[in-house]
Write a protein that holds these residues in place. Structure first.
Motif, mmCIF file in Angstrom:
data_model
loop_
_atom_site.group_PDB
_atom_site.id
_atom_site.type_symbol
_atom_site.label_atom_id
_atom_site.label_comp_id
_atom_site.label_asym_id
_atom_site.label_seq_id
_atom_site.Cartn_x
_atom_site.Cartn_y
_atom_site.Cartn_z
ATOM 1 N N ALA A 95 -40.963 19.326 68.056
ATOM 2 C CA ALA A 95 -39.937 19.927 67.186
ATOM 3 C C ALA A 95 -39.966 19.222 65.835
ATOM 4 N N PRO A 96 -39.981 19.981 64.752
ATOM 5 C CA PRO A 96 -40.087 19.363 63.428
ATOM 6 C C PRO A 96 -38.743 18.912 62.842
ATOM 7 N N MET A 97 -37.666 19.135 63.570
ATOM 8 C CA MET A 97 -36.334 18.912 62.986
ATOM 9 C C MET A 97 -35.330 18.597 64.084
ATOM 10 N N ILE A 98 -34.358 17.773 63.724
ATOM 11 C CA ILE A 98 -33.224 17.487 64.607
ATOM 12 C C ILE A 98 -31.945 17.890 63.892
ATOM 13 N N VAL A 99 -31.068 18.594 64.614
ATOM 14 C CA VAL A 99 -29.761 18.945 64.067
ATOM 15 C C VAL A 99 -28.794 17.801 64.365
ATOM 16 N N LEU A 100 -28.063 17.391 63.335
ATOM 17 C CA LEU A 100 -27.121 16.285 63.494
ATOM 18 C C LEU A 100 -25.668 16.775 63.484
ATOM 19 N N VAL A 101 -25.003 16.617 64.624
ATOM 20 C CA VAL A 101 -23.543 16.756 64.667
ATOM 21 C C VAL A 101 -23.029 15.347 64.451
ATOM 22 N N CYS A 102 -22.474 15.104 63.288
ATOM 23 C CA CYS A 102 -22.408 13.728 62.779
ATOM 24 C C CYS A 102 -21.443 12.800 63.469
ATOM 25 N N GLY A 103 -20.361 13.340 64.062
ATOM 26 C CA GLY A 103 -19.430 12.502 64.791
ATOM 27 C C GLY A 103 -18.183 12.119 64.010
ATOM 28 N N ALA A 104 -17.174 11.682 64.753
ATOM 29 C CA ALA A 104 -15.904 11.212 64.206
ATOM 30 C C ALA A 104 -15.181 10.479 65.325
ATOM 31 N N VAL A 105 -14.328 9.568 64.928
ATOM 32 C CA VAL A 105 -13.550 8.807 65.905
ATOM 33 C C VAL A 105 -12.073 9.069 65.618
ATOM 34 N N HIS A 131 -42.626 9.947 62.257
ATOM 35 C CA HIS A 131 -42.961 11.136 63.040
ATOM 36 C C HIS A 131 -42.881 12.429 62.232
ATOM 37 N N GLY A 132 -42.467 12.325 60.971
ATOM 38 C CA GLY A 132 -42.350 13.536 60.147
ATOM 39 C C GLY A 132 -41.278 14.501 60.630
ATOM 40 N N ILE A 133 -40.182 13.967 61.130
ATOM 41 C CA ILE A 133 -39.101 14.808 61.664
ATOM 42 C C ILE A 133 -37.987 14.942 60.617
ATOM 43 N N ARG A 134 -37.582 16.169 60.317
ATOM 44 C CA ARG A 134 -36.496 16.400 59.381
ATOM 45 C C ARG A 134 -35.145 16.254 60.096
ATOM 46 N N LEU A 135 -34.180 15.762 59.378
ATOM 47 C CA LEU A 135 -32.834 15.567 59.927
ATOM 48 C C LEU A 135 -31.869 16.492 59.189
ATOM 49 N N ALA A 136 -31.256 17.400 59.947
ATOM 50 C CA ALA A 136 -30.380 18.409 59.324
ATOM 51 C C ALA A 136 -28.923 18.109 59.654
ATOM 52 N N ILE A 137 -28.185 17.692 58.644
ATOM 53 C CA ILE A 137 -26.744 17.464 58.798
ATOM 54 C C ILE A 137 -26.062 18.819 58.930
ATOM 55 N N GLU A 138 -25.310 19.002 60.018
ATOM 56 C CA GLU A 138 -24.588 20.264 60.203
ATOM 57 C C GLU A 138 -23.107 20.026 59.933
ATOM 58 N N PRO A 139 -22.600 20.539 58.804
ATOM 59 C CA PRO A 139 -21.151 20.411 58.593
ATOM 60 C C PRO A 139 -20.434 21.173 59.702
ATOM 61 N N LEU A 140 -19.432 20.559 60.291
ATOM 62 C CA LEU A 140 -18.658 21.219 61.344
ATOM 63 C C LEU A 140 -17.308 21.700 60.796
ATOM 64 N N HIS A 141 -16.819 22.784 61.355
ATOM 65 C CA HIS A 141 -15.512 23.329 60.971
ATOM 66 C C HIS A 141 -14.457 22.210 61.027
ATOM 67 N N PRO A 142 -13.516 22.226 60.071
ATOM 68 C CA PRO A 142 -12.469 21.192 60.061
ATOM 69 C C PRO A 142 -11.659 21.106 61.358
ATOM 70 N N VAL A 143 -11.719 22.126 62.186
ATOM 71 C CA VAL A 143 -11.000 22.034 63.462
ATOM 72 C C VAL A 143 -11.610 20.946 64.355
ATOM 73 N N TYR A 144 -12.836 20.517 64.037
ATOM 74 C CA TYR A 144 -13.502 19.465 64.813
ATOM 75 C C TYR A 144 -13.496 18.114 64.093
#
Lengths: 273, 273
Positions: A95-105, A131-144
């Motif tokens: 896979a050339p890319m990883i989707v990032l659900v960035c987290g919160a505490v 490894h040439g892997i792209r990292l894609a930050i996924e903004p999450l809805h404010p409900v999360y």
């Protein structure tokens, strides 16, 4: 029907193990697949990659890394290690890319979580480069924003990308999370201009939404102007997949062959040019 | 305990009819009350206002007007008429302000709804001037963007205020709706600078949230940094009430005397200087 830009996330057809999903997707003419890590549990990841390629399924991304914020040094270090593991898994899968659900505490200031997110991505970037892997930050809805992501707008994701300023760091734009944003058109334009619009995820927002996590709609069932959003995305020059990512207790309880057929029809109606 | 800036919304103690609520609030030392319109159904509104004043309860606002967007000319006209009725009700009650939950129509572009909202407010402004009633736009959390409000950020509310540019049009900042906003500090500052921070509503965000409408927390039960947000609000020179507005099936199912006592304690812990 042109399905050459249709990608399906394995979580969308959660009841199917990946061995079933890959056969079904291939038979249906789906062109791309985004693999969720739980679908790989107990499997030989390289072998899964081979099997996907043997079926002419393009591996679009591995989902998901992220969850960087933590209240302890140990927690922060564990998160970075898990993201390094995800990068190795993506490399093994092909896979050339990883989707990032960035987290919160919960209770930790979001600004502090955002700083930890930027630091965490920076920490794993050398391995991603290797490894040439792209990292894609996924903004999450404010409900999360409480416990899933402190990055809740395209502008916020772009701010982290600006800070890291690296060609492997970009954004996964998911219609479900960003459709409400008054700055959406402008932010999608900027994201494209900066060559960091890495992915486009689609589904729909149900009225009423009966479950905060697992009541997403199939495209066309809800209120999102997906045609309009796709036009914004295409206007940037984006030629990637339209990735169908639907968490739905309602759809998961139904026959998954019927669901996949419904996805194809909805995709055709909304996205064929 | 200094309760001189504590206001309670009648919806917070929904099981109590307003006749009970006013006695309970007064006995508890609550200083202000925001009256929800459904609490007035079937009552002589002027008489309710007299009874509130007789108990030394300051009437902070009438809740709520708004819901301007519609798909038909008739729908738009009906919404304007209902808001005119709300203004007359506020005048009869002796409330100096109406909180506006602005509205949205599923599937209608949010930009179009925002235009209808600005037009709707403009249409009722002459009557608001006549009675000296302030109109407070309440930005709602983006989770309500489908059918409750197309105004989902302080910036979006400020844009409408800028457009209307009228001293009677301002903003009700509700912690529940805006706590996640990366621009919160700056937007609260701007709102204060423009003399349009009309109200400050408090409650808390629960993790997990089990009901999209009615699972708000008492201050301190959730993850919102209310002390921090109050500091931002006070820094603008705001000296108004801290209005407790909690929709909670959980709290409504409990003894409301216990709930009111818990509100006082939570208010004291979080908001006493």
């Amino acid at each position: 029907m042109d399905l050459s830009r249709l990608c399906v996330h394995t979580i969308t057809t959660k009841p199917w193990p990946i061995e079933v999903a890959m056969d079904k997707y291939a038979a249906a003419g789906v062109a791309g697949i985004t693999v969720w890590r739980q679908a790989l549990e107990g499997r030989d990841i390289s072998k899964v990659g081979e099997n996907l390629r043997a079926r002419n399924l393009e591996i679009v991304s591995l989902c998901r890394g992220g969850f960087f914020p933590a209240k302890t040094t140990r927690g922060l270090a564990d998160a970075i290690e898990d993201n390094r593991l995800a990068i190795r898994e993506a490399a093994a899968l092909g896979a050339p890319m990883i989707v990032l659900v960035c987290g919160a505490v919960p209770g930790q200031p979001l600004a502090e979580s955002r700083k930890q997110i930027a630091d965490g991505i920076a920490a794993v970037l050398p391995l991603a480069e290797e490894h040439g892997i792209r990292l894609a930050i996924e903004p999450l809805h404010p409900v999360y924003a409480d416990d899933r992501s402190a990055v809740n707008t395209m502008a916020s994701a772009n701010a982290i990308c600006d800070q890291l300023d690296h060609p492997l760091v970009g954004i996964a734009a998911d219609a479900y999370h960003i459709w409400w944003d008054p700055d959406l058109a402008e932010q999608i334009r900027i994201t494209g201009e900066k060559n960091r619009l890495f992915a486009f995820h689609v589904c729909d927002w149900m009225t009423p939404t009966t479950d905060l996590l697992n009541d997403r709609g199939l495209m066309g069932e809800g209120c999102i102007d997906l045609k309009g959003m796709r036009a914004m995305v295409e206007a940037t020059g984006f030629t990637g997949y339209n990735e169908v990512e639907i968490f739905s207790n309602r759809w998961w309880s139904r026959d998954q062959d019927d669901f996949l057929q419904a996805i194809k029809i909805a995709f055709g109606e909304l996205f064929s040019s």
